[in-house]
Motif scaffolding. Structure first.
Motif, short mmCIF file in Angstrom:
data_model
loop_
_atom_site.label_atom_id
_atom_site.label_comp_id
_atom_site.label_asym_id
_atom_site.label_seq_id
_atom_site.Cartn_x
_atom_site.Cartn_y
_atom_site.Cartn_z
N MET A 133 39.77 68.08 -27.56
CA MET A 133 40.77 69.02 -27.12
C MET A 133 42.13 68.57 -27.65
O MET A 133 42.48 67.41 -27.59
CB MET A 133 40.79 69.08 -25.60
CG MET A 133 41.79 70.08 -25.09
SD MET A 133 42.01 69.94 -23.33
CE MET A 133 41.19 71.37 -22.77
N SER A 134 42.88 69.52 -28.14
CA SER A 134 44.20 69.24 -28.69
C SER A 134 45.20 68.90 -27.59
O SER A 134 45.15 69.44 -26.50
CB SER A 134 44.68 70.46 -29.47
OG SER A 134 45.99 70.25 -29.92
N GLU A 135 46.09 67.98 -27.90
CA GLU A 135 47.11 67.61 -26.93
C GLU A 135 48.34 68.49 -27.04
O GLU A 135 49.25 68.37 -26.23
CB GLU A 135 47.49 66.14 -27.11
CG GLU A 135 46.36 65.22 -26.71
CD GLU A 135 46.83 63.79 -26.63
OE1 GLU A 135 48.03 63.54 -26.45
OE2 GLU A 135 45.97 62.91 -26.78
N ARG A 136 48.35 69.35 -28.02
CA ARG A 136 49.47 70.27 -28.19
C ARG A 136 49.08 71.65 -27.67
O ARG A 136 48.02 72.17 -28.00
CB ARG A 136 49.85 70.41 -29.65
CG ARG A 136 50.59 69.24 -30.17
CD ARG A 136 51.13 69.56 -31.52
NE ARG A 136 52.26 68.71 -31.79
CZ ARG A 136 53.00 68.82 -32.85
NH1 ARG A 136 52.76 69.76 -33.73
NH2 ARG A 136 53.99 67.99 -33.04
N ILE A 137 49.94 72.20 -26.89
CA ILE A 137 49.72 73.55 -26.39
C ILE A 137 50.78 74.45 -27.01
O ILE A 137 51.97 74.16 -26.95
CB ILE A 137 49.83 73.60 -24.85
CG1 ILE A 137 48.76 72.72 -24.23
CG2 ILE A 137 49.73 75.02 -24.35
CD1 ILE A 137 48.87 72.59 -22.73
N SER A 138 50.33 75.51 -27.61
CA SER A 138 51.24 76.45 -28.24
C SER A 138 51.40 77.68 -27.35
O SER A 138 50.42 78.28 -26.93
CB SER A 138 50.69 76.86 -29.61
OG SER A 138 51.53 77.82 -30.19
N VAL A 139 52.64 78.01 -27.06
CA VAL A 139 52.91 79.15 -26.21
C VAL A 139 53.82 80.10 -26.98
O VAL A 139 54.85 79.69 -27.52
CB VAL A 139 53.61 78.71 -24.90
CG1 VAL A 139 53.95 79.91 -24.04
CG2 VAL A 139 52.75 77.72 -24.16
N LYS A 140 53.44 81.36 -27.02
CA LYS A 140 54.28 82.36 -27.68
C LYS A 140 55.31 82.86 -26.66
O LYS A 140 54.95 83.20 -25.54
CB LYS A 140 53.44 83.54 -28.16
CG LYS A 140 52.50 83.17 -29.28
CD LYS A 140 51.72 84.38 -29.73
CE LYS A 140 50.75 83.98 -30.82
NZ LYS A 140 49.93 85.13 -31.24
N PRO A 141 56.58 82.90 -27.06
CA PRO A 141 57.59 83.38 -26.13
C PRO A 141 57.44 84.88 -25.85
O PRO A 141 57.07 85.65 -26.73
CB PRO A 141 58.91 83.10 -26.84
CG PRO A 141 58.56 82.98 -28.27
CD PRO A 141 57.14 82.50 -28.33
#
Length: 78
Positions: free
Chosen positions: A1-9
């Protein structure tokens, strides 16, 4: 699992209450009013925002002076 979470504004969406408040703020910044007048001022701006949200921006033409309308029509390419 990736430690980066990408969130779209999420784009900011305005409603007629926001528009009325911003118009009151603009009005008060140009011309100070008594606190007792704020309710009436808000109601007027809310009514304008509500009407335009239902009828559309074409209603704004009624607020423009003829001088500006004629210049717009002459320079408009559509």
């Amino acid at each position: 699992m990736s430690e980066r979470i990408s969130v779209k504004p999420t784009p900011i969406q305005r409603n007629i209450y926001d528009v009325a408040i911003e118009l009151v703020n603009l009005h008060v910044s140009r011309e100070p009013v008594d606190a007792s007048e704020l309710g009436e001022l808000y109601t007027k701006y809310y009514a304008i925002a509500y009407t335009l949200s239902k009828k559309g921006a074409a209603e704004l033409d009624n607020f423009l002076p003829e001088e500006i309308k004629s210049k717009f029509i002459k320079t408009s390419s559509w």
